[in-house]
Design a protein around this motif. Structure first.
Motif, PDB file in Angstrom:
ATOM      1  N   LEU A 115       1.208  -1.233   0.106  1.00 27.12           N
ATOM      2  CA  LEU A 115      -0.529   0.100  -0.309  1.00 27.12           C
ATOM      3  C   LEU A 115       0.720   1.485   0.053  1.00 27.12           C
ATOM      4  N   VAL A 116       1.769   1.332   0.663  1.00 21.83           N
ATOM      5  CA  VAL A 116       2.574   2.032   0.929  1.00 21.83           C
ATOM      6  C   VAL A 116       3.361   2.568  -0.886  1.00 21.83           C
ATOM      7  N   GLY A 117       3.717   1.739  -1.057  1.00 24.51           N
ATOM      8  CA  GLY A 117       4.198   2.022  -2.861  1.00 24.51           C
ATOM      9  C   GLY A 117       3.050   2.305  -3.630  1.00 24.51           C
ATOM     10  N   ALA A 118       2.175   1.769  -3.397  1.00 24.20           N
ATOM     11  CA  ALA A 118       1.284   2.380  -3.937  1.00 24.20           C
ATOM     12  C   ALA A 118       0.842   3.934  -4.141  1.00 24.20           C
ATOM     13  N   ALA A 119       0.547   4.423  -2.746  1.00 21.11           N
ATOM     14  CA  ALA A 119       0.580   5.116  -2.425  1.00 21.11           C
ATOM     15  C   ALA A 119       2.021   6.725  -3.004  1.00 21.11           C
ATOM     16  N   VAL A 120       3.001   6.229  -2.879  1.00 19.70           N
ATOM     17  CA  VAL A 120       4.288   6.582  -3.749  1.00 19.70           C
ATOM     18  C   VAL A 120       3.945   6.512  -5.285  1.00 19.70           C
ATOM     19  N   LEU A 121       2.997   5.579  -5.738  1.00 20.53           N
ATOM     20  CA  LEU A 121       2.525   5.346  -7.291  1.00 20.53           C
ATOM     21  C   LEU A 121       2.369   7.096  -7.429  1.00 20.53           C
ATOM     22  N   GLY A 122       0.844   7.025  -7.269  1.00 21.24           N
ATOM     23  CA  GLY A 122      -0.227   7.986  -6.973  1.00 21.24           C
ATOM     24  C   GLY A 122      -1.339   7.835  -6.338  1.00 21.24           C
ATOM     25  N   LYS A 123      -2.488   8.707  -7.869  1.00 18.26           N
ATOM     26  CA  LYS A 123      -3.931   8.047  -7.349  1.00 18.26           C
ATOM     27  C   LYS A 123      -4.124   6.955  -7.852  1.00 18.26           C
ATOM     28  N   THR A 124      -3.692   6.337  -9.129  1.00 13.66           N
ATOM     29  CA  THR A 124      -3.452   5.329  -9.962  1.00 13.66           C
ATOM     30  C   THR A 124      -2.513   4.742 -10.151  1.00 13.66           C
ATOM     31  N   GLN A 125      -2.560   3.939 -10.292  1.00 10.49           N
ATOM     32  CA  GLN A 125      -0.909   2.457 -10.489  1.00 10.49           C
ATOM     33  C   GLN A 125      -1.249   1.526 -11.055  1.00 10.49           C
ATOM     34  N   ASP A 126      -0.145   1.470 -12.069  1.00 11.19           N
ATOM     35  CA  ASP A 126      -0.459   0.192 -13.140  1.00 11.19           C
ATOM     36  C   ASP A 126      -0.114  -1.274 -12.360  1.00 11.19           C
ATOM     37  N   TYR A 127      -0.655  -2.161 -12.579  1.00 14.11           N
ATOM     38  CA  TYR A 127      -0.221  -3.275 -12.095  1.00 14.11           C
ATOM     39  C   TYR A 127       1.200  -3.713 -11.802  1.00 14.11           C
ATOM     40  N   PRO A 128       1.638  -3.972 -13.507  1.00 14.22           N
ATOM     41  CA  PRO A 128       3.054  -4.284 -13.353  1.00 14.22           C
ATOM     42  C   PRO A 128       3.786  -3.336 -12.880  1.00 14.22           C
ATOM     43  N   VAL A 129       3.913  -2.139 -12.950  1.00 12.69           N
ATOM     44  CA  VAL A 129       5.006  -1.071 -12.315  1.00 12.69           C
ATOM     45  C   VAL A 129       4.846  -2.076 -10.648  1.00 12.69           C
ATOM     46  N   LEU A 130       3.510  -1.454 -10.392  1.00  9.02           N
ATOM     47  CA  LEU A 130       2.969  -1.895  -8.710  1.00  9.02           C
ATOM     48  C   LEU A 130       4.817  -3.218  -8.408  1.00  9.02           C
ATOM     49  N   ALA A 131       4.089  -4.133  -9.187  1.00 10.89           N
ATOM     50  CA  ALA A 131       4.970  -4.929  -8.658  1.00 10.89           C
ATOM     51  C   ALA A 131       6.223  -5.267  -9.105  1.00 10.89           C
ATOM     52  N   ALA A 132       6.397  -4.712  -9.910  1.00 20.34           N
ATOM     53  CA  ALA A 132       8.100  -4.615 -10.102  1.00 20.34           C
ATOM     54  C   ALA A 132       8.792  -3.892  -8.885  1.00 20.34           C
ATOM     55  N   MET A 133       7.858  -2.872  -8.424  1.00 22.91           N
ATOM     56  CA  MET A 133       7.895  -2.241  -7.244  1.00 22.91           C
ATOM     57  C   MET A 133       8.121  -1.982  -5.982  1.00 22.91           C
TER      58      MET A 133
END
Length: 222
Positions: A115-133
């Motif tokens: 969730l912290v990673g998702a918050a850093v990415l912004g209001k919306t997030q890409d599945y693959p980017v969040l997974a890679a992060m």
């Protein structure tokens, strides 16, 4: 990416009760009902929709907070807000704030990490980017994602191209960022930039923002 695609399919198959977000028209009707009738000016409807994120529970708390603060007035059968009282800045009822706090507090450590990673990415997030992060095993990532979707903190957002996620309400994101130390946010922004570079296809300004927030001004200028 193959693991990510498989994981996405698994998440999509999970049966869960989704909290339906309200459209502007539905926000107008719901707010009018709470206020005891009357029309809402279009500007007020737009502000309520934006501030509540279309979340019906948050909308109800927000409208009642506006009434409590004396921020609304009715003239000629139309409700509007005083210009000096921004809708998004009106404090909601303590009970709603506690509800959001409890929802976050019930998450597992793994889910909070994602969730912290998702918050850093912004209001919306890409599945693959969040997974890679995330960087951990794919199964653990999607277990955490399942939990966040079931908890109605994140939701799937239809889009063209990559599958996307979004927060049910941006207040969740704000609370996560407020609770996270600055040094960790800085590190996560660099992880986000690296994840975008691995996955590819992201615009330069997004990468530049994450590099800049991560303290890497040299890469931000490239």
């Amino acid at each position: 990416l193959h693991q990510v695609t498989q994981g996405m399919a698994r998440v999509m198959r999970v049966e869960r009760l989704a909290l339906t977000l309200l459209s502007e028209e539905q926000v107008a009707r719901a707010a009018s009902s709470i206020l005891g009738g009357g029309q809402l000016k279009p500007e007020l409807v737009q502000e309520l929709t934006r501030a509540s994120g279309g979340n019906p529970l948050y909308l109800a708390a927000l409208v009642r907070a506006l009434v409590r603060e004396g921020a609304l007035h009715s003239q000629d059968g139309q409700w509007s807000t005083h210009q000096e009282v921004p809708v998004a800045q009106v404090p909601v009822a303590p009970s709603m704030a506690l509800l959001l706090e409890r929802r976050l507090g019930e998450l597992s450590e793994l889910a909070r990490e994602v969730l912290v990673g998702a918050a850093v990415l912004g209001k919306t997030q890409d599945y693959p980017v969040l997974a890679a992060m995330f960087g951990g095993p794919a199964d653990k990532f999607f277990t955490a994602l399942d939990e966040l979707l079931r908890s109605l903190i994140l939701r799937e957002r239809p889009s063209e191209g990559r599958e996307k996620l979004a927060f049910y309400h941006d207040r969740f994101r704000e609370m996560v960022l407020e609770r996270t130390p600055a040094y960790r946010l800085q590190s996560l922004h660099l992880q986000a930039a690296a994840a975008y570079q691995r996955v590819g296809g992201e615009e330069h300004d997004v990468l530049a923002r994450h590099f800049l927030e991560g303290g890497d001004s040299d890469n931000a200028r490239k």
